[in-house]
Design an enzyme around this catalytic site. Sequence first.
Site, PDB file in Angstrom:
ATOM      1  N   ARG A 278       1.093  13.634   7.450  1.00 10.70           N
ATOM      2  CA  ARG A 278       1.356  13.692   9.019  1.00 10.70           C
ATOM      3  C   ARG A 278       2.844  14.286   8.768  1.00 10.70           C
ATOM      4  O   ARG A 278       3.729  14.803   9.523  1.00 10.70           O
ATOM      5  CB  ARG A 278       0.825  12.684   9.709  1.00 10.70           C
ATOM      6  CG  ARG A 278      -0.101  12.736  10.372  1.00 10.70           C
ATOM      7  CD  ARG A 278      -0.519  11.786  11.257  1.00 10.70           C
ATOM      8  NE  ARG A 278      -1.022  10.682  10.080  1.00 10.70           N
ATOM      9  CZ  ARG A 278      -1.111   9.398   9.891  1.00 10.70           C
ATOM     10  NH1 ARG A 278      -1.810   9.531  11.398  1.00 10.70           N
ATOM     11  NH2 ARG A 278      -1.837   8.758   9.748  1.00 10.70           N
TER      12      ARG A 278
ATOM     13  N   GLY B 149      -8.920   5.137   1.092  1.00  9.47           N
ATOM     14  CA  GLY B 149      -8.252   4.248   2.247  1.00  9.47           C
ATOM     15  C   GLY B 149      -7.870   2.945   1.885  1.00  9.47           C
ATOM     16  O   GLY B 149      -7.997   2.813   0.737  1.00  9.47           O
ATOM     17  N   THR B 150      -7.229   2.494   2.795  1.00  7.93           N
ATOM     18  CA  THR B 150      -6.519   1.129   2.844  1.00  7.93           C
ATOM     19  C   THR B 150      -7.326  -0.025   1.922  1.00  7.93           C
ATOM     20  O   THR B 150      -7.048  -0.912   1.306  1.00  7.93           O
ATOM     21  CB  THR B 150      -6.080   1.051   4.107  1.00  7.93           C
ATOM     22  OG1 THR B 150      -6.938   0.798   5.010  1.00  7.93           O
ATOM     23  CG2 THR B 150      -4.969   1.384   4.357  1.00  7.93           C
TER      24      THR B 150
ATOM     25  N   LEU C  36       0.583  -0.826  -0.120  1.00  2.00           N
ATOM     26  CA  LEU C  36       0.251  -0.072   0.356  1.00  2.00           C
ATOM     27  C   LEU C  36       0.843   1.355  -0.269  1.00  2.00           C
ATOM     28  O   LEU C  36       2.010   1.146   1.103  1.00  2.00           O
ATOM     29  CB  LEU C  36      -0.907  -0.171   1.263  1.00  2.00           C
ATOM     30  CG  LEU C  36      -1.833  -1.318   1.065  1.00  2.00           C
ATOM     31  CD1 LEU C  36      -2.813  -1.238   2.401  1.00  2.00           C
ATOM     32  CD2 LEU C  36      -2.661  -1.750   0.002  1.00  2.00           C
TER      33      LEU C  36
ATOM     34  N   ASN D  55      41.755  27.795 -11.325  1.00  4.32           N
ATOM     35  CA  ASN D  55      41.306  26.519 -12.690  1.00  4.32           C
ATOM     36  C   ASN D  55      40.198  27.022 -13.200  1.00  4.32           C
ATOM     37  O   ASN D  55      39.137  26.958 -14.293  1.00  4.32           O
ATOM     38  CB  ASN D  55      40.730  25.403 -12.054  1.00  4.32           C
ATOM     39  CG  ASN D  55      39.012  25.568 -10.488  1.00  4.32           C
ATOM     40  OD1 ASN D  55      39.067  26.903 -10.425  1.00  4.32           O
ATOM     41  ND2 ASN D  55      38.257  24.250 -10.844  1.00  4.32           N
ATOM     42  N   TYR D  56      39.020  28.140 -12.729  1.00  6.54           N
ATOM     43  CA  TYR D  56      38.741  29.376 -13.711  1.00  6.54           C
ATOM     44  C   TYR D  56      38.313  30.274 -13.844  1.00  6.54           C
ATOM     45  O   TYR D  56      39.260  31.630 -13.178  1.00  6.54           O
ATOM     46  CB  TYR D  56      37.076  29.512 -12.922  1.00  6.54           C
ATOM     47  CG  TYR D  56      36.149  29.879 -13.178  1.00  6.54           C
ATOM     48  CD1 TYR D  56      35.236  29.135 -14.538  1.00  6.54           C
ATOM     49  CD2 TYR D  56      34.698  30.542 -12.734  1.00  6.54           C
ATOM     50  CE1 TYR D  56      33.859  29.384 -14.739  1.00  6.54           C
ATOM     51  CE2 TYR D  56      33.692  30.804 -12.640  1.00  6.54           C
ATOM     52  CZ  TYR D  56      33.181  30.492 -13.864  1.00  6.54           C
ATOM     53  OH  TYR D  56      32.215  30.587 -14.638  1.00  6.54           O
TER      54      TYR D  56
ATOM     55  N   ASN E 273       4.440   7.893  10.179  1.00  2.00           N
ATOM     56  CA  ASN E 273       3.703   8.973  10.372  1.00  2.00           C
ATOM     57  C   ASN E 273       3.726  10.189  10.255  1.00  2.00           C
ATOM     58  O   ASN E 273       3.575  11.324   9.179  1.00  2.00           O
ATOM     59  CB  ASN E 273       2.908   8.304  10.617  1.00  2.00           C
ATOM     60  CG  ASN E 273       1.441   7.157  10.559  1.00  2.00           C
ATOM     61  OD1 ASN E 273       1.318   6.708   9.494  1.00  2.00           O
ATOM     62  ND2 ASN E 273       1.311   6.964  12.205  1.00  2.00           N
TER      63      ASN E 273
ATOM     64  N   ALA F  53      52.421  24.978   0.983  1.00  2.00           N
ATOM     65  CA  ALA F  53      51.127  25.414   1.517  1.00  2.00           C
ATOM     66  C   ALA F  53      50.879  26.612   1.030  1.00  2.00           C
ATOM     67  O   ALA F  53      51.236  27.498   0.488  1.00  2.00           O
ATOM     68  CB  ALA F  53      51.763  25.754   3.475  1.00  2.00           C
TER      69      ALA F  53
ATOM     70  N   ASN G   9      55.245  16.858  -4.178  1.00  3.34           N
ATOM     71  CA  ASN G   9      54.828  18.468  -2.941  1.00  3.34           C
ATOM     72  C   ASN G   9      54.348  19.536  -2.878  1.00  3.34           C
ATOM     73  O   ASN G   9      55.209  20.354  -3.986  1.00  3.34           O
ATOM     74  CB  ASN G   9      55.477  17.951  -1.705  1.00  3.34           C
ATOM     75  CG  ASN G   9      55.557  18.896  -0.298  1.00  3.34           C
ATOM     76  OD1 ASN G   9      54.798  17.970   0.340  1.00  3.34           O
ATOM     77  ND2 ASN G   9      55.294  20.262  -0.029  1.00  3.34           N
TER      78      ASN G   9
HETATM   79  C1  UD1 Z   1      -2.985   1.798   8.818  1.00  2.89           C
HETATM   80  C2  UD1 Z   1      -4.495   1.274   9.921  1.00  2.89           C
HETATM   81  C3  UD1 Z   1      -4.412   1.071  11.399  1.00  2.89           C
HETATM   82  C4  UD1 Z   1      -2.836   0.229  11.832  1.00  2.89           C
HETATM   83  C5  UD1 Z   1      -1.586   1.406  11.447  1.00  2.89           C
HETATM   84  C6  UD1 Z   1      -0.641   0.956  11.476  1.00  2.89           C
HETATM   85  C7  UD1 Z   1      -6.254   1.531   8.211  1.00  2.89           C
HETATM   86  C8  UD1 Z   1      -7.415   2.395   7.782  1.00  2.89           C
HETATM   87  N1  UD1 Z   1      -5.787   1.105   9.393  1.00  2.89           N
HETATM   88  O1  UD1 Z   1      -3.440   3.255   9.886  1.00  2.89           O
HETATM   89  O2  UD1 Z   1      -5.344   0.309  11.710  1.00  2.89           O
HETATM   90  O3  UD1 Z   1      -2.589   0.648  13.323  1.00  2.89           O
HETATM   91  O4  UD1 Z   1      -1.910   1.775   9.603  1.00  2.89           O
HETATM   92  O5  UD1 Z   1       0.626   0.872  10.951  1.00  2.89           O
HETATM   93  O6  UD1 Z   1      -5.710   0.717   7.540  1.00  2.89           O
HETATM   94  N2  UD1 Z   1      -2.552   4.210   2.034  1.00  2.89           N
HETATM   95  C9  UD1 Z   1      -2.881   3.555   0.470  1.00  2.89           C
HETATM   96  N3  UD1 Z   1      -4.452   4.115  -0.129  1.00  2.89           N
HETATM   97  C10 UD1 Z   1      -5.147   4.411   1.065  1.00  2.89           C
HETATM   98  C11 UD1 Z   1      -4.628   5.211   2.359  1.00  2.89           C
HETATM   99  C12 UD1 Z   1      -3.405   4.297   2.722  1.00  2.89           C
HETATM  100  O7  UD1 Z   1      -2.390   3.246  -0.054  1.00  2.89           O
HETATM  101  O8  UD1 Z   1      -6.035   5.884   0.799  1.00  2.89           O
HETATM  102  C13 UD1 Z   1      -1.256   4.132   2.000  1.00  2.89           C
HETATM  103  C14 UD1 Z   1      -0.892   4.779   2.332  1.00  2.89           C
HETATM  104  O9  UD1 Z   1       0.792   4.638   2.048  1.00  2.89           O
HETATM  105  C15 UD1 Z   1       0.518   4.179   4.018  1.00  2.89           C
HETATM  106  C16 UD1 Z   1      -0.252   2.896   4.563  1.00  2.89           C
HETATM  107  O10 UD1 Z   1      -1.852   2.868   3.206  1.00  2.89           O
HETATM  108  O11 UD1 Z   1       1.052   3.484   3.542  1.00  2.89           O
HETATM  109  C17 UD1 Z   1      -1.242   2.783   6.026  1.00  2.89           C
HETATM  110  O12 UD1 Z   1      -1.898   4.316   5.591  1.00  2.89           O
HETATM  111  P1  UD1 Z   1      -2.107   5.508   7.089  1.00  2.89           P
HETATM  112  O13 UD1 Z   1      -2.850   6.729   6.464  1.00  2.89           O
HETATM  113  O14 UD1 Z   1      -0.249   5.860   7.159  1.00  2.89           O
HETATM  114  O15 UD1 Z   1      -2.880   4.513   7.905  1.00  2.89           O
HETATM  115  P2  UD1 Z   1      -2.471   4.942   9.407  1.00  2.89           P
HETATM  116  O16 UD1 Z   1      -3.507   5.689   9.820  1.00  2.89           O
HETATM  117  O17 UD1 Z   1      -0.826   4.626   9.517  1.00  2.89           O
HETATM  118 CA    CA Z   2       0.724   4.863   8.980  1.00  2.60          CA
END
Ligand code: UD1
Ligand code: CA
Length: 475
Positions: free
Chosen positions: A18, A83-84, A11, A392-393, A234, A386, A383
């Site tokens: 942050r 979202g993840t 991901l 050079n330029y 983060n 000192a 050598n």
């Molecule tokens: C996430 C988890 C949380 C966990 C924590 C651990 C979710 C909802 N929450 O939170 O439970 O404790 O990681 O470190 O998953 N990313 C995407 N697409 C998106 C959003 C994020 O690919 O839309 C990727 C980010 O680039 C990152 C990873 O997912 O590499 C995690 O995203 P981040 O926003 O850091 O999640 P956390 O808030 O840390």
């Molecule tokens: Ca994270």
Amino acid sequence: MADANLAIVVLAAGAGTRMKSATPKLLHKLAGVTIVSHVLATARQLAAAHVVAVVRHERDRLVEVIEVDLPEALIVDQDDVPGTGRAVELAVAALPASFAGEVLVLNGDVPLLDSDTLTRMIARHRQGSAGATLMTTSLDDPSGYGRIVRGNSGTLEAIVEHQDASADVLALSEVNAGIYLFSGAHLRESVGKLSTDNAQGEKYITDVVGLLRESGATVEAWEVSHSWKVEGINDRAQLAAAAARLNALIVRGWQLEGVTVIDPASTWIDLQVQLAPDVEIRPGSQILGATVIGPGAMIGPDTTLLDCEVGAGSTVKRTDATLSVIGENASVGPFSYLRPGTYLGDDGKIGTFVETKNARIGTGSKVPHLSYVGDATIGEQSNIGAGTIFANYDGVTKNSTDIGSHVRSGSHNVFVAPVSIGDGAYTGAGAVIRKDVPAGSMALSVAPQRNMDGWVEKNRPGTAAAEAAKDSLGK
Ligand code: UD1
Ligand code: CA
């Protein structure tokens, strides 16, 4: 041998807000390597049949790195749905329909997790019958993480994101590490059912846990005791903490290979550095990039080497050097500045307050004090006096100076390039060398000295200097 039943999803699409940075979060570095590269290296070690990387924020910059580190990875672009959970949904859709194995999901911002730990988690999952196994750990400060909610019998019930959690849940110290292993069939089925009905308006991959349980599958939590391995990055405070942790591991690794590191806390060694036995690193030193150091070399204190080569038995003190090669038994510093293209031969010396750039200094040759050597070649056993400047330029172009072997140049010379000095030649103190000097010649360019007797007494009468002169001359 690739594991035909394993697919990995990395991901890497999040914005990383942050970090408050113009650089995408996953391209910040620790130990000289980007966060995402650490994760990709781990993915590579697991030899999965498929690796999918999901990107969106600054996708081109991420893809550039992914294509170098893991060219076989399939790139999937996340759409407007955040979202993840959405990232995993799109990744799974990109896998071949025939794929029936397990899907390992790796948060792209967890760089210290090693493949051995993951291998153990995968083996454990395959021994059981759970629909998913997720990695957890307990933290003294769990803030920001999703909390693991377990039922009375200890079974995993849900993951609750920090923003969605009640006070009771916030008090739990076991957290979701963001590392999950799903059976592919279960994942395909549940990931399409995720909603954005939560505090952040995102599809959470963590909600798959509840969906799997509703469908009758079990979800195992696999707790890791070394919580530092799964800490997510983060913000910059977390980045610094993870970098310090990784550095401590790297330093210890080299110590066990026979390298003396006097002060691990003030010594920074990048992941790609190569050190030979009996190298000694003194406090306040940074050994960076692809630097290679030979046996018995002594580095520091207070030295930074980036992409350098240092030969056996050399000493490099209080020096800043980039893209430079230092031969064997050579001496550099204290207070030397070696810019790219510096080459110092065996037994050579670059001394105190000397700056070099694009300069080839031959075996046994020395530039001991207070000099600038730019765009030059110096032969063997010469050598440089000192306070010498290689000019050079000329304001328009850079020109080079060619100095032969066994040359002795006087103090405070200026070599006005292009100019060359033949083998065995000498130059006088203060000379400004504008014309070539043939082998074996002595070059002088300063006007003869004239002493005006009695000048002080006549022009500065009554001063301490005049009185001292009078006394000295017995007047
Ligand atoms: C996430 C988890 C949380 C966990 C924590 C651990 C979710 C909802 N929450 O939170 O439970 O404790 O990681 O470190 O998953 N990313 C995407 N697409 C998106 C959003 C994020 O690919 O839309 C990727 C980010 O680039 C990152 C990873 O997912 O590499 C995690 O995203 P981040 O926003 O850091 O999640 P956390 O808030 O840390
Ligand atoms: Ca994270």
